[in-house]
Design a protein around this motif. Structure first.
Motif, PDB file in Angstrom:
ATOM      1  N   GLY A 117      -1.782   8.282  -8.693  1.00 10.56           N
ATOM      2  CA  GLY A 117      -1.061   7.677  -9.811  1.00 10.56           C
ATOM      3  C   GLY A 117       0.113   6.841  -9.337  1.00 10.56           C
ATOM      4  N   THR A 118       1.198   6.904 -10.071  1.00 13.99           N
ATOM      5  CA  THR A 118       2.370   6.100  -9.755  1.00 13.99           C
ATOM      6  C   THR A 118       3.097   6.617  -8.526  1.00 13.99           C
ATOM      7  OG1 THR A 118       2.516   5.602 -12.119  1.00 13.99           O
ATOM      8  CG2 THR A 118       4.409   5.002 -10.802  1.00 13.99           C
ATOM      9  N   THR A 119       2.763   7.823  -8.027  1.00 10.61           N
ATOM     10  CA  THR A 119       3.344   8.241  -6.754  1.00 10.61           C
ATOM     11  C   THR A 119       2.819   7.417  -5.588  1.00 10.61           C
ATOM     12  OG1 THR A 119       1.747   9.989  -6.108  1.00 10.61           O
ATOM     13  CG2 THR A 119       3.527  10.622  -7.617  1.00 10.61           C
ATOM     14  N   GLN A 120       1.814   6.569  -5.826  1.00  6.80           N
ATOM     15  CA  GLN A 120       1.365   5.657  -4.764  1.00  6.80           C
ATOM     16  C   GLN A 120       2.451   4.649  -4.401  1.00  6.80           C
ATOM     17  OE1 GLN A 120      -3.218   4.670  -5.189  1.00  6.80           O
ATOM     18  NE2 GLN A 120      -2.270   4.795  -7.203  1.00  6.80           N
ATOM     19  N   HIS A 121       3.393   4.399  -5.328  1.00  8.37           N
ATOM     20  CA  HIS A 121       4.501   3.512  -4.952  1.00  8.37           C
ATOM     21  C   HIS A 121       5.868   4.127  -5.230  1.00  8.37           C
ATOM     22  CE1 HIS A 121       4.989   0.937  -8.951  1.00  8.37           C
ATOM     23  NE2 HIS A 121       5.456   2.145  -9.086  1.00  8.37           N
ATOM     24  N   TYR A 122       5.900   5.464  -5.356  1.00  9.39           N
ATOM     25  CA  TYR A 122       7.211   6.074  -5.597  1.00  9.39           C
ATOM     26  C   TYR A 122       7.983   6.236  -4.300  1.00  9.39           C
ATOM     27  CZ  TYR A 122       6.455  11.113  -4.280  1.00  9.39           C
ATOM     28  OH  TYR A 122       6.270  12.310  -3.635  1.00  9.39           O
ATOM     29  N   TYR A 123       9.287   6.536  -4.457  1.00  5.72           N
ATOM     30  CA  TYR A 123      10.174   6.649  -3.301  1.00  5.72           C
ATOM     31  C   TYR A 123      10.305   8.090  -2.814  1.00  5.72           C
ATOM     32  CZ  TYR A 123      11.712   1.822  -4.115  1.00  5.72           C
ATOM     33  OH  TYR A 123      11.772   0.459  -4.255  1.00  5.72           O
ATOM     34  N   ALA A 124       9.463   8.991  -3.356  1.00  8.54           N
ATOM     35  CA  ALA A 124       9.448  10.398  -2.941  1.00  8.54           C
ATOM     36  C   ALA A 124      10.745  11.121  -3.268  1.00  8.54           C
ATOM     37  CB  ALA A 124       9.104  10.535  -1.457  1.00  8.54           C
TER      38      ALA A 124
END
Length: 582
Positions: A117-124
């Motif tokens: 999902g959007t964790t593919q481009h999140y900053y962790a």
């Protein structure tokens, strides 16, 4: 119609669904996870954007670091273009357009399809919720203490640690110290203070921290862990050459999906867009019995029958699917949406000032994690270092204001020199200063309001039903909180020695979305729907508010783990050793 049977079907393999699937798999419960978008880095789909590939994957042996390197290039346009990029809200098939949403007004939805999902481009970024945002809000049916064991479980599993202090972080910390803030220690936030971001990115390899004399190629196995390359928004594939599961940024596809698959009880099926929640009249209530979904390559409809259904499709698609399925609506389905009403401020620094403060003559936004430091302001929100690659900086920081051009604004007496949209020579000048610029994001603690949320646009249908109508407007109280955060951010930059400060006055960006299917309103204390038995929600929409302005991933995943145990207790063999008993 083809029919499959399983114990639990989960709709969505984004940030939270894999956490729930992992826990259910550990408990011996069979799970099928449907994901609308592609599965990158999996050998069942060697060309995920160009061909249908396989049908499903349940073995971690399918995960390929070589494919991850090939598919996640870290190039801004190739990865992040919202229409043609690999990380977009749309089908795997690159020849097809993104999926449609109706958004009145001036707002941008920042959301991705695909496993992770959007964790593919999140900053962790994985801060816990502010304590008061749960304990002081009466509509939360659980206490902050109920989430702590699940937070701790994730903090060990990912792992989650304070981000390393880079020069840009030290510049931020110096501005915070000069502004009178104290250092916050620990994870439970009750008071104002600055701190390194708790991030799901392992510490840098020791070889990269020794006097700056490393001269290798930053590839695995020469280095492990964080390479400090700031490519999180473009997919976070570092270190290059590492096995799939050893990529430094612990997005859910890298950290949680492999754990779920290793249980031997979890199957991931990408390219499967859920279109209908199936339900029957049960004893005294409606009971969910399964899901219909559309294969996005073949266009065929299939069905999965299950003993329990879990929606983890996010704050827009979870209520959209509910409403398209004609399930009961108590007035809060899809409503109460929060989004952390963002703003941005940027400070440009003189080289001599920077040398005095951080020992180098440039901020160098690309050095280190994209977001490694933050200032918490309970009851108002938070401020964090937030660095983008140049193209996204030009758009988000200088090109997306809701209030017109900078030259049309009268002097305001506020602690910034310019405000609004930049263009022409002024934009070129600011972007020429990119390497000497520190950019901050404001996360406003906006509150749930019934007028904000998701409904159906009954004038527009696509192949999956009526498209979602997404409506969000800030309340004047939210505007005041955001303005206070922008002022605090600008004052921090000025205290650090900035020679020019710019405020964006950003248009709405719907990225940190929460609370559109909230516990206490649509869901009970176990995140099971009040009005539909055997139907659970395990994504950020289940959060009862915006968790104070803290990034929501940690709270969403913790709540998903807790929800998995409630699914097991209510409809399967229970939980012998619940995480929540720790």
């Amino acid at each position: 119609m083809r029919v499959q049977e399983t114990d639990v079907v989960v709709v969505g393999a984004g940030g939270d669904g894999p956490a729930l699937a992992w826990r259910l798999g550990e408990l011996g419960i069979d799970v099928v996870v449907l994901e609308a978008g592609p599965f990158y880095g999996n050998e069942q789909w060697e060309a995920p954007r160009g061909a249908p590939g396989g049908e499903a994957s349940s073995s971690p042996d399918d995960l390929s670091g070589d494919l991850y390197d090939e598919q996640f290039t870290s190039k801004e346009g190739e990865m992040n273009d919202p229409v043609r990029g690999k990380l977009r809200w749309g089908p795997a098939n690159e020849d097809r357009a993104p999926w449609e949403r109706t958004v009145p007004g001036h707002a941008l939805i920042s959301q991705l399809a695909g496993v992770g999902g959007t964790t593919q481009h999140y900053y962790a970024n994985h801060p816990r919720a502010f304590v008061g945002s749960i304990d002081d809000q009466p509509h939360w049916p659980i206490d902050y203490a109920d989430l702590v064991p699940y937070y701790q479980h994730l903090e060990e599993a990912h792992p989650i640690e304070p981000a390393p202090t880079t020069p840009k972080a030290e510049l931020f910390f110096e501005g915070a110290r000069r502004s009178g803030y104290d250092l916050t220690t620990g994870y439970n936030v009750t008071d104002e203070g600055y701190r390194p971001f708790p991030n799901a990115i392992p510490q840098p390899d020791e070889r990269l921290t020794r006097d700056g004399d490393y001269d290798g190629d930053f590839h695995y196995p020469d280095v492990e862990g964080d390479t400090m390359a700031m490519h999180e928004h473009q997919g976070g594939p570092q270190p290059r050459g590492a096995p799939f599961e050893e990529r430094a940024r612990r997005s859910s596809n890298v950290s949680l999906v492999p754990r779920a698959m290793k249980t031997g009880n979890v199957e991931i099926r990408p390219n499967a867009f859920a279109t209908q929640i199936l339900a029957d009249e049960g004893p005294g209530s409606i009971e969910a019995t399964g899901v219909e979904f559309r294969d996005t390559w073949a266009g065929t409809t299939e069905r999965i029958d299950a003993d329990a259904v879990v929606l983890a499709a996010g704050c827009i698609e979870t209520p959209r699917l509910w409403l398209n399925s004609d399930l009961p609506d108590n007035g809060w389905v899809g409503k109460g949406l929060t989004t952390h009403w963002f703003d941005f401020v940027a400070g440009v620094f003189d080289p001599g000032t920077l040398e005095d403060v951080i020992g180098q003559r440039a901020v160098e936004p690309h050095q280190g994690q994209a977001a490694g430091s933050r200032l918490d302001v309970p009851d108002v929100g938070g401020i964090a270092v937030n660095t983008f690659a140049p193209g996204i900086t030009a758009l988000s920081m200088y090109g997306s204001s809701r209030n017109g051009w900078w030259f049309e604004r009268e002097p305001s007496g506020e602690p910034w020199d310019t405000e609004g949209r930049l263009a022409g020579k002024e934009l070129k000048a600011r972007m020429a200063d990119y390497r000497r610029t520190l950019t901050l994001i404001c996360h406003t603690d906006d509150r749930p309001r019934q007028e904000n949320g998701i409904s159906l646009d009954v004038s527009t249908k696509d192949e999956h039903g009526y498209v979602p109508l997404v409506e969000w407007e800030p309340h004047p109280d939210d505007d005041e909180r955001r303005l206070e955060l922008a002022r605090r951010g600008a004052e921090l930059l000025n205290e650090a020695g900035a020679e020019h400060v710019h405020r964006t006055d950003a248009a709405p960006i719907l990225l940190h979305m929460q609370s559109s299917m909230a516990m206490g309103r649509v869901l009970d204390e176990g995140c099971e729907a009040y009005d539909v038995a055997r139907l659970f929600v395990a994504d950020h929409s289940a959060l009862a508010n915006g968790v104070g302005g803290a990034n929501p991933t940690h709270s969403g995943q913790a709540l998903a783990l807790r929800t998995a145990e409630h699914v097991a207790e209510r409809y399967f063999d229970g939980v012998d050793d619940p995480i929540g008993s720790v």
